[in-house]
Design a protein around this motif. Structure first.
Motif, PDB file in Angstrom:
ATOM      1  N   LEU A  98       9.633 -57.155  21.358  1.00  0.00           N
ATOM      2  CA  LEU A  98      10.295 -55.853  21.465  1.00  0.00           C
ATOM      3  C   LEU A  98       9.451 -54.881  22.284  1.00  0.00           C
ATOM      4  O   LEU A  98       9.958 -54.171  23.158  1.00  0.00           O
ATOM      5  CB  LEU A  98      10.550 -55.270  20.071  1.00  0.00           C
ATOM      6  N   ARG A  99       8.151 -54.850  21.990  1.00  0.00           N
ATOM      7  CA  ARG A  99       7.265 -53.928  22.710  1.00  0.00           C
ATOM      8  C   ARG A  99       7.154 -54.327  24.187  1.00  0.00           C
ATOM      9  O   ARG A  99       7.098 -53.471  25.065  1.00  0.00           O
ATOM     10  CB  ARG A  99       5.897 -53.898  22.036  1.00  0.00           C
ATOM     11  N   ARG A 100       7.126 -55.620  24.446  1.00  0.00           N
ATOM     12  CA  ARG A 100       7.024 -56.088  25.829  1.00  0.00           C
ATOM     13  C   ARG A 100       8.278 -55.711  26.621  1.00  0.00           C
ATOM     14  O   ARG A 100       8.186 -55.303  27.786  1.00  0.00           O
ATOM     15  CB  ARG A 100       6.801 -57.600  25.838  1.00  0.00           C
ATOM     16  N   LEU A 101       9.436 -55.836  25.998  1.00  0.00           N
ATOM     17  CA  LEU A 101      10.686 -55.495  26.665  1.00  0.00           C
ATOM     18  C   LEU A 101      10.713 -54.021  27.064  1.00  0.00           C
ATOM     19  O   LEU A 101      11.187 -53.668  28.147  1.00  0.00           O
ATOM     20  CB  LEU A 101      11.867 -55.805  25.740  1.00  0.00           C
ATOM     21  N   ARG A 102      10.171 -53.164  26.203  1.00  0.00           N
ATOM     22  CA  ARG A 102      10.174 -51.725  26.452  1.00  0.00           C
ATOM     23  C   ARG A 102       8.932 -51.235  27.187  1.00  0.00           C
ATOM     24  O   ARG A 102       8.889 -50.074  27.620  1.00  0.00           O
ATOM     25  CB  ARG A 102      10.272 -50.979  25.115  1.00  0.00           C
TER      26      ARG A 102
ATOM     27  N   ILE B 144      15.487 -47.980  26.016  1.00  0.00           N
ATOM     28  CA  ILE B 144      15.193 -47.101  27.141  1.00  0.00           C
ATOM     29  C   ILE B 144      14.424 -47.926  28.165  1.00  0.00           C
ATOM     30  O   ILE B 144      13.341 -48.439  27.860  1.00  0.00           O
ATOM     31  CB  ILE B 144      14.334 -45.894  26.703  1.00  0.00           C
ATOM     32  N   PRO B 145      14.948 -48.110  29.348  1.00  0.00           N
ATOM     33  CA  PRO B 145      14.241 -48.912  30.346  1.00  0.00           C
ATOM     34  C   PRO B 145      12.856 -48.338  30.649  1.00  0.00           C
ATOM     35  O   PRO B 145      12.664 -47.113  30.655  1.00  0.00           O
ATOM     36  CB  PRO B 145      15.158 -48.826  31.580  1.00  0.00           C
ATOM     37  N   GLU B 146      11.900 -49.223  30.878  1.00  0.00           N
ATOM     38  CA  GLU B 146      10.531 -48.803  31.182  1.00  0.00           C
ATOM     39  C   GLU B 146      10.524 -47.911  32.428  1.00  0.00           C
ATOM     40  O   GLU B 146      11.144 -48.222  33.447  1.00  0.00           O
ATOM     41  CB  GLU B 146       9.646 -50.023  31.412  1.00  0.00           C
ATOM     42  N   GLY B 147       9.839 -46.775  32.311  1.00  0.00           N
ATOM     43  CA  GLY B 147       9.767 -45.837  33.420  1.00  0.00           C
ATOM     44  C   GLY B 147      10.904 -44.841  33.469  1.00  0.00           C
ATOM     45  O   GLY B 147      10.920 -43.953  34.329  1.00  0.00           O
ATOM     46  N   GLU B 148      11.874 -44.970  32.569  1.00  0.00           N
ATOM     47  CA  GLU B 148      12.996 -44.031  32.497  1.00  0.00           C
ATOM     48  C   GLU B 148      12.915 -43.262  31.187  1.00  0.00           C
ATOM     49  O   GLU B 148      12.150 -43.616  30.285  1.00  0.00           O
ATOM     50  CB  GLU B 148      14.332 -44.786  32.617  1.00  0.00           C
TER      51      GLU B 148
ATOM     52  N   PHE C 244      23.890 -55.797  29.587  1.00  0.00           N
ATOM     53  CA  PHE C 244      24.043 -57.236  29.839  1.00  0.00           C
ATOM     54  C   PHE C 244      23.550 -57.592  31.236  1.00  0.00           C
ATOM     55  O   PHE C 244      22.870 -58.610  31.432  1.00  0.00           O
ATOM     56  CB  PHE C 244      25.512 -57.617  29.659  1.00  0.00           C
ATOM     57  N   GLN C 245      23.867 -56.754  32.209  1.00  0.00           N
ATOM     58  CA  GLN C 245      23.448 -57.022  33.586  1.00  0.00           C
ATOM     59  C   GLN C 245      21.937 -56.877  33.762  1.00  0.00           C
ATOM     60  O   GLN C 245      21.303 -57.675  34.460  1.00  0.00           O
ATOM     61  CB  GLN C 245      24.182 -56.073  34.547  1.00  0.00           C
ATOM     62  N   ARG C 246      21.356 -55.870  33.126  1.00  0.00           N
ATOM     63  CA  ARG C 246      19.938 -55.574  33.344  1.00  0.00           C
ATOM     64  C   ARG C 246      19.006 -56.405  32.473  1.00  0.00           C
ATOM     65  O   ARG C 246      17.877 -56.707  32.861  1.00  0.00           O
ATOM     66  CB  ARG C 246      19.670 -54.082  33.107  1.00  0.00           C
ATOM     67  N   TYR C 247      19.478 -56.778  31.268  1.00  0.00           N
ATOM     68  CA  TYR C 247      18.581 -57.438  30.317  1.00  0.00           C
ATOM     69  C   TYR C 247      19.096 -58.792  29.831  1.00  0.00           C
ATOM     70  O   TYR C 247      18.537 -59.358  28.889  1.00  0.00           O
ATOM     71  CB  TYR C 247      18.353 -56.527  29.098  1.00  0.00           C
ATOM     72  N   GLY C 248      20.142 -59.294  30.469  1.00  0.00           N
ATOM     73  CA  GLY C 248      20.707 -60.559  30.030  1.00  0.00           C
ATOM     74  C   GLY C 248      19.710 -61.698  30.015  1.00  0.00           C
ATOM     75  O   GLY C 248      19.812 -62.624  29.206  1.00  0.00           O
ATOM     76  N   HIS C 249      18.707 -61.649  30.895  1.00  0.00           N
ATOM     77  CA  HIS C 249      17.700 -62.712  30.969  1.00  0.00           C
ATOM     78  C   HIS C 249      16.715 -62.657  29.811  1.00  0.00           C
ATOM     79  O   HIS C 249      16.066 -63.663  29.497  1.00  0.00           O
ATOM     80  CB  HIS C 249      16.928 -62.579  32.280  1.00  0.00           C
TER      81      HIS C 249
END
Length: 208
Positions: free
Chosen positions: A53-57, A146-150, A161-166
């Protein structure tokens, strides 16, 4: 690639939530709607999930993860709650508030704050979120998506789904959410301290 589950916002299909919950049980991360914004959740008993979770954010270990609970009774299992705190929580739950409380021994050290031994905890006022916690059968670790840097949370499941589907096992699409994060209130001191103003109304809990 993530699976996309489109559920009804008022009457979420339990079959679909059970399927998404199974992916959670297999170690995946799942994006779900809440009463504040979309959040990424994982099982509390998953040893690698907090790091994921922390890595994703892009967060460090000092950032509080939030434990999503079904009700006030469940909160008291994972956080030390005295009579004063209990009265405040009863007034404010369910709702778009995150409370900082002292964690009990039921909370793994990898989840609580490393020095303060505290945990962020809340009961969402959202049909899909509560139904998904119920389907998972356990409180869930979460972080606002919240996307990193935003600085704005995402509220559109298709964009997620488009941004984090992977990186996700599933996205639960329950329609758009608010663009506000929760109001964060620290209850560990002598009186409640507002750390962040967000979706939760401070006047409703006597703090404004």
């Amino acid at each position: 690639m993530a699976q996309l589950f489109v559920v009804h916002p008022e009457n979420p299909q339990s079959r679909l939530l059970t399927q998404a919950g199974q992916l959670l049980a297999e170690g995946g991360l799942v994006a779900i709607p809440t009463d504040s914004s979309y959040a990424v959740v994982a099982r509390l008993d998953d040893k690698s999930a907090a790091e994921a979770l922390r890595r994703l954010r892009g967060l460090d270990e000092r950032h509080h993860l939030t434990l999503l609970c079904r009700d006030l009774a469940e909160i008291s299992h994972f956080a030390r709650v005295d009579n004063r705190q209990y009265r405040f929580l009863k007034l404010a739950t369910p709702g778009a508030y995150t409370f900082i409380l002292e964690a009990t021994k039921e909370v793994p050290r990898r989840v609580s704050h490393p020095s303060r031994k505290t945990i962020g905890i809340r009961v969402p006022d959202h049909r899909i979120a509560l139904a998904f916690i119920e389907a998972a059968g356990t409180p869930l670790m979460s972080t606002t998506l919240i996307p990193e840097g935003e600085d704005q949370p995402l509220n559109d499941a298709q964009e997620i789904f488009q941004r984090y589907g992977h990186a996700l096992a599933a996205v639960v699409d329950g329609g758009p959410c608010s663009l506000s994060s929760t109001t964060v209130i620290d209850l560990t001191g002598q009186s409640p301290e507002v750390l962040r103003r967000g979706q939760g109304d401070l006047a409703a809990v006597g703090l404004d």
